[in-house]
Design a protein around this motif. Sequence first.
Motif, PDB file in Angstrom:
ATOM      1  N   UNK A 143      16.923   4.418  18.357  1.00  0.00           N
ATOM      2  CA  UNK A 143      17.110   3.047  17.879  1.00  0.00           C
ATOM      3  C   UNK A 143      16.374   2.812  16.561  1.00  0.00           C
ATOM      4  N   UNK A 144      15.266   3.524  16.348  1.00  0.00           N
ATOM      5  CA  UNK A 144      14.472   3.328  15.140  1.00  0.00           C
ATOM      6  C   UNK A 144      14.692   4.525  14.210  1.00  0.00           C
ATOM      7  N   UNK A 145      14.942   4.215  12.943  1.00  0.00           N
ATOM      8  CA  UNK A 145      15.387   5.254  12.018  1.00  0.00           C
ATOM      9  C   UNK A 145      14.735   5.078  10.646  1.00  0.00           C
ATOM     10  N   UNK A 146      14.604   6.199   9.952  1.00  0.00           N
ATOM     11  CA  UNK A 146      14.178   6.213   8.550  1.00  0.00           C
ATOM     12  C   UNK A 146      15.180   7.070   7.793  1.00  0.00           C
ATOM     13  N   UNK A 147      15.697   6.543   6.706  1.00  0.00           N
ATOM     14  CA  UNK A 147      16.676   7.275   5.906  1.00  0.00           C
ATOM     15  C   UNK A 147      16.340   7.138   4.427  1.00  0.00           C
ATOM     16  N   UNK A 148      16.825   8.112   3.636  1.00  0.00           N
ATOM     17  CA  UNK A 148      16.621   8.047   2.198  1.00  0.00           C
ATOM     18  C   UNK A 148      16.475   9.434   1.589  1.00  0.00           C
ATOM     19  N   UNK A 149      16.108   9.512   0.331  1.00  0.00           N
ATOM     20  CA  UNK A 149      15.922  10.807  -0.336  1.00  0.00           C
ATOM     21  C   UNK A 149      14.670  11.524   0.169  1.00  0.00           C
ATOM     22  N   UNK A 150      14.770  12.837   0.342  1.00  0.00           N
ATOM     23  CA  UNK A 150      13.608  13.612   0.765  1.00  0.00           C
ATOM     24  C   UNK A 150      12.466  13.496  -0.236  1.00  0.00           C
ATOM     25  N   UNK A 151      12.787  13.480  -1.532  1.00  0.00           N
ATOM     26  CA  UNK A 151      11.739  13.341  -2.548  1.00  0.00           C
ATOM     27  C   UNK A 151      10.947  12.063  -2.329  1.00  0.00           C
ATOM     28  N   UNK A 152      11.630  10.970  -2.082  1.00  0.00           N
ATOM     29  CA  UNK A 152      10.936   9.697  -1.897  1.00  0.00           C
ATOM     30  C   UNK A 152      10.060   9.727  -0.646  1.00  0.00           C
ATOM     31  N   UNK A 153      10.549  10.361   0.411  1.00  0.00           N
ATOM     32  CA  UNK A 153       9.744  10.478   1.628  1.00  0.00           C
ATOM     33  C   UNK A 153       8.473  11.274   1.346  1.00  0.00           C
ATOM     34  N   UNK A 154       8.599  12.349   0.579  1.00  0.00           N
ATOM     35  CA  UNK A 154       7.434  13.163   0.244  1.00  0.00           C
ATOM     36  C   UNK A 154       6.441  12.395  -0.615  1.00  0.00           C
ATOM     37  N   UNK A 155       6.944  11.645  -1.574  1.00  0.00           N
ATOM     38  CA  UNK A 155       6.060  10.820  -2.393  1.00  0.00           C
ATOM     39  C   UNK A 155       5.332   9.784  -1.533  1.00  0.00           C
ATOM     40  N   UNK A 156       6.018   9.273  -0.517  1.00  0.00           N
ATOM     41  CA  UNK A 156       5.410   8.274   0.351  1.00  0.00           C
ATOM     42  C   UNK A 156       4.318   8.887   1.212  1.00  0.00           C
ATOM     43  N   UNK A 157       4.631   9.986   1.926  1.00  0.00           N
ATOM     44  CA  UNK A 157       3.674  10.516   2.899  1.00  0.00           C
ATOM     45  C   UNK A 157       2.486  11.210   2.233  1.00  0.00           C
ATOM     46  N   UNK A 158       2.621  11.588   0.983  1.00  0.00           N
ATOM     47  CA  UNK A 158       1.462  12.102   0.235  1.00  0.00           C
ATOM     48  C   UNK A 158       0.782  10.993  -0.557  1.00  0.00           C
ATOM     49  N   UNK A 159       1.311   9.781  -0.441  1.00  0.00           N
ATOM     50  CA  UNK A 159       0.788   8.582  -1.104  1.00  0.00           C
ATOM     51  C   UNK A 159       0.717   8.765  -2.611  1.00  0.00           C
ATOM     52  N   UNK A 160       1.791   9.347  -3.145  1.00  0.00           N
ATOM     53  CA  UNK A 160       1.920   9.490  -4.603  1.00  0.00           C
ATOM     54  C   UNK A 160       2.801   8.410  -5.207  1.00  0.00           C
ATOM     55  N   UNK A 161       3.344   7.534  -4.401  1.00  0.00           N
ATOM     56  CA  UNK A 161       4.124   6.397  -4.894  1.00  0.00           C
ATOM     57  C   UNK A 161       4.083   5.301  -3.833  1.00  0.00           C
ATOM     58  N   UNK A 162       4.236   4.070  -4.283  1.00  0.00           N
ATOM     59  CA  UNK A 162       4.246   2.928  -3.375  1.00  0.00           C
ATOM     60  C   UNK A 162       5.625   2.784  -2.745  1.00  0.00           C
ATOM     61  N   UNK A 163       5.635   2.355  -1.535  1.00  0.00           N
ATOM     62  CA  UNK A 163       6.897   2.185  -0.822  1.00  0.00           C
ATOM     63  C   UNK A 163       7.874   1.299  -1.590  1.00  0.00           C
ATOM     64  N   UNK A 164       7.363   0.292  -2.268  1.00  0.00           N
ATOM     65  CA  UNK A 164       8.235  -0.639  -2.982  1.00  0.00           C
ATOM     66  C   UNK A 164       9.031   0.039  -4.091  1.00  0.00           C
ATOM     67  N   UNK A 165       8.567   1.200  -4.536  1.00  0.00           N
ATOM     68  CA  UNK A 165       9.240   1.906  -5.635  1.00  0.00           C
ATOM     69  C   UNK A 165      10.141   3.029  -5.144  1.00  0.00           C
ATOM     70  N   UNK A 166      10.348   3.101  -3.839  1.00  0.00           N
ATOM     71  CA  UNK A 166      11.090   4.219  -3.254  1.00  0.00           C
ATOM     72  C   UNK A 166      12.330   3.734  -2.509  1.00  0.00           C
ATOM     73  N   UNK A 167      13.338   4.591  -2.464  1.00  0.00           N
ATOM     74  CA  UNK A 167      14.619   4.238  -1.839  1.00  0.00           C
ATOM     75  C   UNK A 167      14.656   4.695  -0.391  1.00  0.00           C
TER      76      UNK A 167
END
Length: 264
Positions: A207-231
């Motif tokens: 029921x709960x899902x996360x979708x988007x570009x792998x690059x953006x996910x990597x930037x998020x989980x390594x905290x190299x970009x803010x969620x607001x700037x990612x797709x």
Amino acid sequence: MSDPTPVFDDLREESEELDALVAELPPEQWRLPTPAPRWSVAHQIAHLAWTDRQAHLAVTDADGFRAAAQKALAAPDTFVDDGADEGAHLPPAELLSRWREGRTALDKALRAAPPGARFPWYGPPMSAASMATGRIMETWAHGQDVADALGVVRPPTDRLRHVVRIGVRARDFAFGVHGLTAPAEEFRVELRSPSGDLWAYGPEDAAQRVTGPALDFCLLVTQRAHRADLALRAEGPDADRWLDIAQAFAGPPGTGRPPKGAAG
């Protein structure tokens, strides 16, 4: 047991790509500030060199690593910065040589490790493949800091699958380190790879899902970009909360990066 050689090859290629980015830099560019507070380009490379040496010690001398780790963990708030500071003050050519020597030694040790062997680390013991996967994640993330400092855009590669895997597996850790109870149900994670493939984790009917570009996910989980700037898109309140706190690295929660355009 699967052959870990491709993981070792990916670590070598990730390191070589970053090496090519810094090898010809003039000395003044090694002093450029990166997005990490107080860390220059030299600090980023010095940190990788220091961690590669620790990983090599863990693989080749478990008792020696444990002794070194006890000294490091006696200063939990400073030992990472101390290791980076030590190398960052070296002449760039010497620092680069040390990094190359250290990662070459680690590569040889990982490839020579007996099948099924596990090695001590700052968290749970790790296999040779897991050690290499962690080094890929760190090399890529700190390489992103270097690229940002130099104003360079790095083309993403499918080596990001290693960073994705750590980020997905660290979901419950991310909740716990924030003092939150991890959701009991699995999430579905569907990410588009740089080459266009779909990387999927978790049950298809979740029921709960996360979708988007792998690059953006990597930037998020390594905290190299803010969620607001990612797709990245979350469906479900727990999945949405995860994207606010996700981290692929051990230790306390990082401060992350501010959104683009934020003051300060």
